[in-house]
Design a protein around this motif. Structure first.
Motif, PDB file in Angstrom:
ATOM      1  N   GLN A 191       2.594  10.720 -32.946  1.00 46.98           N
ATOM      2  CA  GLN A 191       3.922  10.376 -32.693  1.00 46.98           C
ATOM      3  C   GLN A 191       3.923   8.969 -32.962  1.00 46.98           C
ATOM      4  OE1 GLN A 191       6.120  12.846 -32.276  1.00 46.98           O
ATOM      5  NE2 GLN A 191       7.983  11.391 -32.517  1.00 46.98           N
ATOM      6  N   PHE A 192       2.851   8.133 -32.678  1.00 52.65           N
ATOM      7  CA  PHE A 192       3.151   6.464 -32.732  1.00 52.65           C
ATOM      8  C   PHE A 192       3.012   6.374 -34.167  1.00 52.65           C
ATOM      9  CE2 PHE A 192       0.606   2.747 -33.182  1.00 52.65           C
ATOM     10  CZ  PHE A 192       1.471   1.663 -32.618  1.00 52.65           C
TER      11      PHE A 192
ATOM     12  N   GLU B 200       5.939   6.965 -36.334  1.00 57.81           N
ATOM     13  CA  GLU B 200       7.132   5.984 -36.352  1.00 57.81           C
ATOM     14  C   GLU B 200       6.535   4.835 -36.904  1.00 57.81           C
ATOM     15  OE1 GLU B 200       8.050   5.953 -32.235  1.00 57.81           O
ATOM     16  OE2 GLU B 200       8.861   8.019 -32.255  1.00 57.81           O
TER      17      GLU B 200
ATOM     18  N   PHE C 159      11.562   3.291 -21.811  1.00 56.23           N
ATOM     19  CA  PHE C 159      11.871   4.470 -22.446  1.00 56.23           C
ATOM     20  C   PHE C 159      13.439   4.803 -22.290  1.00 56.23           C
ATOM     21  CE2 PHE C 159      12.954   9.047 -21.887  1.00 56.23           C
ATOM     22  CZ  PHE C 159      12.645   9.580 -23.038  1.00 56.23           C
TER      23      PHE C 159
ATOM     24  N   LEU D  56      14.597   2.193 -25.444  1.00 54.26           N
ATOM     25  CA  LEU D  56      14.328   2.485 -26.539  1.00 54.26           C
ATOM     26  C   LEU D  56      14.672   4.071 -27.052  1.00 54.26           C
ATOM     27  CD1 LEU D  56      10.635   1.063 -27.033  1.00 54.26           C
ATOM     28  CD2 LEU D  56      13.221  -0.138 -27.578  1.00 54.26           C
ATOM     29  N   ARG D  57      14.457   4.815 -26.130  1.00 54.45           N
ATOM     30  CA  ARG D  57      15.086   6.150 -26.277  1.00 54.45           C
ATOM     31  C   ARG D  57      13.931   6.911 -27.487  1.00 54.45           C
ATOM     32  NH1 ARG D  57      19.542   8.072 -23.860  1.00 54.45           N
ATOM     33  NH2 ARG D  57      19.820   6.564 -21.969  1.00 54.45           N
ATOM     34  N   GLN D  58      12.620   6.450 -27.668  1.00 55.22           N
ATOM     35  CA  GLN D  58      11.945   7.176 -28.610  1.00 55.22           C
ATOM     36  C   GLN D  58      11.101   8.284 -28.076  1.00 55.22           C
ATOM     37  OE1 GLN D  58       9.262   4.008 -29.932  1.00 55.22           O
ATOM     38  NE2 GLN D  58      10.602   2.818 -30.841  1.00 55.22           N
ATOM     39  N   PRO D  59      11.078   9.423 -28.857  1.00 56.34           N
ATOM     40  CA  PRO D  59      10.865  10.565 -28.145  1.00 56.34           C
ATOM     41  C   PRO D  59       9.350  10.719 -27.811  1.00 56.34           C
ATOM     42  CG  PRO D  59      12.241  11.049 -29.900  1.00 56.34           C
ATOM     43  CD  PRO D  59      11.992   9.708 -29.953  1.00 56.34           C
ATOM     44  N   GLY D  60       8.473   9.847 -28.732  1.00 55.49           N
ATOM     45  CA  GLY D  60       6.983   9.486 -28.568  1.00 55.49           C
ATOM     46  C   GLY D  60       6.772   8.868 -27.352  1.00 55.49           C
ATOM     47  N   PHE D  61       7.535   8.169 -26.753  1.00 54.61           N
ATOM     48  CA  PHE D  61       7.094   7.460 -25.673  1.00 54.61           C
ATOM     49  C   PHE D  61       7.002   8.216 -24.355  1.00 54.61           C
ATOM     50  CE2 PHE D  61       7.500   3.924 -22.546  1.00 54.61           C
ATOM     51  CZ  PHE D  61       6.781   2.885 -23.316  1.00 54.61           C
TER      52      PHE D  61
END
Length: 235
Positions: free
Chosen positions: A211-212, A215, A149, A152-157
Motif C-alpha cells: 500500500q505504501f 501511494e 490516521f 490523514l485518512r489513508q487506507p494503507g495506514f
C-alpha cells in the motif's frame, strides 16, 4: 535427574523440539537456623515453556509445588504477578532439593538465576518498571498513530496500526507481561497461537509495504534531470 554434574553432551539434544519432559535438580545444604522465610529466590526469564513445574523437597518430603508454565493455571497464586519467582526455604535438618520439570515445544534448557531476598525485591521492582516502560511506550506510539490516521485518512495506514498491535502482543509474550494485563484465558490463547500472531504480523507488514509503494510515486530513471552548470574559467 540424580546427577549433580552438568554434561555438555546433553546441551544440544535438549534444544530440539520435543514433547518429552526435561528435568533439573538443584540441591541446597542444610540451613544454619530454622526459618520460615525464603533463603533464596529462583528466577526464570523465559515465559514460553508450555508446562513448567517446581517441586521443593526437604529430604524426601514434598513441601510445595508451583505451576508456572505458559499453559498452566496460575489462579491458585494470590500474590501479585511479577514474573516467575520461586521461593526456596532451606531446611535446618535435611538437604533441600528443588526439582524443575519442563515440557513443551520450545527450547527447554534455559538459565536460572538465584537471588537473596533483598536482591530479589530489587529485581522485581526493576521488572515491573521495565514492563511499565514497554507498555507506556507502545501505548503512546499507538495513540499517536491513531491520531495521524484520523488526520490523514489513508487506507494503507490501518495496516501500520495493526502492526503496532501485533508488536505489542508479541512483546507481551516474549517479555512476560501478558499475564500482567491479560486474563489467563487470553494469555494461554496467545501462547497457543503464537506463530499465528507472527504470521498475521508478516501479512500486515506485506500489505502495508504494498500500500505504501502504491501511494508513493517513485520517478523513473529517465525522469531525473540534473542542472548543468557551465564551467567558467576564472581569470
Amino acid at each position: 535427574m540424580f546427577s549433580t554434574e552438568f554434561e555438555t553432551s546433553h546441551y544440544e539434544p535438549s534444544q530440539h523440539f520435543s514433547n518429552q519432559a526435561y528435568w533439573h535438580k538443584l540441591s541446597f545444604p542444610i540451613g544454619d537456623a530454622p526459618s520460615s522465610q525464603p533463603s533464596f529466590y529462583l528466577n526464570l526469564n523465559y515465559y514460553v515453556i508450555e508446562h513448567l513445574d517446581f517441586f521443593l523437597f526437604h529430604g524426601d518430603t514434598l513441601k510445595q509445588h508451583w505451576k508456572r508454565g505458559a499453559l498452566d493455571n496460575w489462579q491458585d497464586d494470590q500474590q501479585k504477578y511479577d514474573g516467575i519467582w520461586i521461593p526456596v526455604t532451606l531446611s535446618p535438618d535435611e538437604v533441600t532439593t528443588l526439582l524443575v520439570r519442563k515440557q513443551g515445544n520450545s527450547p527447554l534448557l534455559t538459565p536460572f538465576k538465584l537471588f537473596d531476598s533483598e536482591k530479589a525485591a530489587q529485581k522485581k521492582e526493576q521488572k515491573l518498571l521495565f514492563w511499565t516502560f514497554i507498555i507506556s511506550s507502545l501505548g503512546i506510539l499507538l495513540a499517536h498513530n491513531v491520531f495521524v490516521f484520523v488526520l490523514l485518512r489513508q487506507p494503507g495506514f490501518i495496516y501500520y496500526l495493526g502492526l503496532n498491535v501485533v508488536i505489542f502482543l508479541a512483546l507481551s509474550i516474549i517479555t512476560g507481561f501478558n499475564r500482567w494485563i491479560f486474563s489467563e484465558t487470553i494469555s494461554q490463547w496467545l501462547i497457543n497461537n503464537l506463530f499465528v500472531v507472527f504470521g498475521i504480523g508478516a501479512w500486515i507488514l506485506f500489505r502495508f509495504t504494498v500500500q505504501f509503494l502504491q501511494e508513493v510515486q517513485i520517478p523513473s530513471r529517465s525522469a531525473n534531470s540534473f542542472t548543468k552548470v557551465t564551467d567558467k574559467t576564472i581569470r
